[in-house]
Design an enzyme around this catalytic site. Structure first.
Site, mmCIF file in Angstrom:
data_model
loop_
_atom_site.group_PDB
_atom_site.id
_atom_site.type_symbol
_atom_site.label_atom_id
_atom_site.label_comp_id
_atom_site.label_asym_id
_atom_site.label_seq_id
_atom_site.Cartn_x
_atom_site.Cartn_y
_atom_site.Cartn_z
ATOM 1 N N GLY A 73 -51.769 -7.595 3.735
ATOM 2 C CA GLY A 73 -50.857 -6.769 3.309
ATOM 3 C C GLY A 73 -49.570 -7.130 3.916
ATOM 4 N N GLY A 75 -47.022 -9.844 6.948
ATOM 5 C CA GLY A 75 -46.893 -10.877 7.874
ATOM 6 C C GLY A 75 -47.517 -12.065 7.295
ATOM 7 N NE ARG A 96 -54.974 -0.256 11.084
ATOM 8 C CZ ARG A 96 -54.067 -0.248 12.309
ATOM 9 N NH1 ARG A 96 -54.292 0.791 13.139
ATOM 10 N NH2 ARG A 96 -52.958 -1.056 12.359
ATOM 11 C CB SER A 162 -55.644 3.930 29.029
ATOM 12 O OG SER A 162 -55.242 3.696 27.677
ATOM 13 C CE1 TYR A 204 -52.525 -14.076 23.586
ATOM 14 C CE2 TYR A 204 -50.426 -14.672 22.879
ATOM 15 C CZ TYR A 204 -51.308 -13.749 22.889
ATOM 16 O OH TYR A 204 -51.282 -12.470 22.073
ATOM 17 C CE LYS A 219 -55.201 -12.947 17.923
ATOM 18 N NZ LYS A 219 -55.250 -12.879 16.492
ATOM 19 N N PRO A 245 -51.393 -20.112 16.060
ATOM 20 C CG PRO A 245 -51.007 -18.547 14.224
ATOM 21 C CD PRO A 245 -51.754 -18.947 15.422
ATOM 22 N N PRO A 247 -44.945 -18.843 18.030
ATOM 23 C CG PRO A 247 -43.121 -18.683 19.016
ATOM 24 C CD PRO A 247 -44.326 -19.220 19.056
#
Ligand SMILES: CCCCC/C=C\C/C=C\C/C=C\C=C\C(=O)SCCNC(=O)CCNC(=O)[C@H](O)C(C)(C)COP(=O)(O)OP(=O)(O)OC[C@H]1O[C@@H](n2cnc3c(N)ncnc32)[C@H](O)[C@@H]1OP(=O)(O)O
Ligand SMILES: NC(=O)C1=CN([C@@H]2O[C@H](COP(=O)(O)OP(=O)(O)OC[C@H]3O[C@@H](n4cnc5c(N)ncnc54)[C@H](OP(=O)(O)O)[C@@H]3O)[C@@H](O)[C@H]2O)C=CC1
Length: 340
Positions: A73, A75, A96, A162, A204, A219, A245, A247
């Site tokens: 949906g 980007g 979501r 956390s 990365y 990743k 990818p 940035p």
């Protein structure tokens, strides 16, 4: 010697090394509310590297194919959905936020004339994944293309995380990819239907990265999952590839990874092509890898980052900041050196 010391003291403040100086403290001085557009978002050499964003494959490449895209949906997922839909695919997008999915589906199908189906899905929840895949199978059948693109990420010193922060990211990125891949993969195998899987990771994933430790860990796990299945599930007609990818300025990524807008200039300084990537460039590579033109491509991991990873990896690469005059001085010093 004084000149050299001055070069590396003064100029390092304007390079990516500034991240390791007290300048870092200034980055947060203006508050974190604004996602601002940089005043100077390209280096001069970027004029040699224009981003071509329109779909590059032949029209109809994905005719009669079904493509399933998580996080479709927004980007990069939205961009890949647009490109596949333009090339004839019937797309199913899952995440979501159903309102966002519906708006994107409507926007894309009105432009391409091909159906886009929005389906609510939380990839962290295997029951939700099963319900989503059930709905897809019922509406359009099993997919020919599966793109694991949904992700979560934010920058944070790891000592601030956390257990639940770690879980939120790794459940989305690694477990989400596993739930989607296992559920759809098993059904494809049972139906003896081939498909192309694509995972969107990041540069990365190879190196790890401080301040995004859960994302880097997850990743890397996604890449291991893909490479394992290349070997194991090829015999069922399933192939797996990875795009890493660099940035790309999406709201989802930059609001969480560059919250003040101050890192963008530093990033562009370390990208040899001199600009950020674009959604259309990722979408074209994704379309190629998922098309039958790439039938013999399985197990490929492709960086698309304007050279950023290579720039960051090379010990001496920041010497590109040294001027001709400074090189003259350094060369003279080096040539005068005799013996060891
Ligand atoms: C040198 C500078 C470089 C700058 C780089 C700039 C640009 C990018 C360059 C490259 C990018 C490379 C890779 C990009 C990878 C990506 O994945 S980008 C995609 C990003 N998109 C998203 O993240 C979309 C989805 N995200 C979300 O929904 C949320 O952000 C979240 C992941 C947090 C999940 O939301 P939700 O399920 O609602 O979780 P909670 O809000 O309940 O949070 C869960 C726990 O996490 C803790 N937490 C949340 N935010 C932070 C924070 N900022 N710092 C520390 N901890 C945080 C939260 O407190 C919860 O834990 P507790 O329950 O409190 O223990
Ligand atoms: N932009 C960049 O610079 C880079 C991006 N990437 C990768 O590209 C991909 C797309 O990122 P980008 O487009 O930038 O960012 P976005 O935030 O726009 O995309 C992430 C998508 O994942 C979906 N998502 C998040 N959590 C869940 C969940 N639990 N269940 C289902 N869907 C979920 C989101 O939708 P919703 O909130 O509706 O669930 C959203 O559509 C990601 O894999 C990211 O890691 C990699 C390197 C660089």
């Amino acid at each position: 010697v004084k000149i050299i010391i001055r070069i590396f003291d003064a100029e390092s403040l304007s390079t990516s090394n500034a991240l390791f100086t007290p300048c870092l403290l200034q980055l947060f001085g203006n508050g974190t509310a604004v996602l601002r557009k940089s005043d100077d978002d390209r280096a001069p050499q970027a004029r040699f590297f224009p981003p071509l964003q329109e779909p590059m494959l032949l029209p109809g490449t994905f005719k009669n194919k079904v493509a399933f895209i998580t996080g479709g949906g927004t980007g990069l997922g939205k961009g890949m959905t647009f490109t596949l839909s333009s090339l004839g695919a019937e797309c199913v997008i899952a995440s979501r936020n159903l309102d966002v999915l519906k708006a994107t589906a409507e926007e894309i199908s009105s432009q391409t004339g091909n159906k886009v189906h929005p389906v609510q899905c939380n990839v962290r929840d295997p029951d939700s994944v099963k319900a989503t895949v059930d709905q897809m199978v019922n509406d359009v059948g099993l997919p020919d293309v599966v793109i694991n693109n949904a992700a979560g990420n934010f920058i944070s010193p790891s000592e601030r995380l956390s257990a639940n922060a770690w879980k939120a990211i790794t459940d989305t990125v690694l477990n989400g990819t596993a739930y989607i891949t296992l559920d759809i993969g098993k059904r494809l195998i049972a139906a003896q239907k081939g498909a192309a899987f694509l995972c969107i990771t990041t540069i990365y994933a190879d190196s790890g990265s401080g301040f995004v430790m859960p994302s880097a860990s997850a990743k890397a796990g996604v890449e291991a999952l893909c490479k394992s299945l290349v070997a194991e599930w090829g015999r069922y007609g399933l192939r797996f590839n990875i795009i890493q990818p660099g940035p790309i300025k999406t709201k989802g990524a930059f609001s969480r990874l560059d919250p003040t807008g101050k890192f963008e200039k530093l990033m562009i300084e370390r990208i040899p092509v001199g600009r950020l990537g674009t959604v259309g460039e990722i979408a074209n590579l994704a379309a190629y890898l998922c098309s039958d033109y790439a039938s013999w491509v399985s197990g490929a991991t492709i960086k698309i980052d304007g050279g950023e990873y290579s720039f960051m990896a090379g010990e001496f690469n920041s010497l590109s900041l040294v001027t001709k005059e400074q090189w003259d001085v350094m060369e003279a010093i080096i040539r005068q050196t005799k013996g060891s």
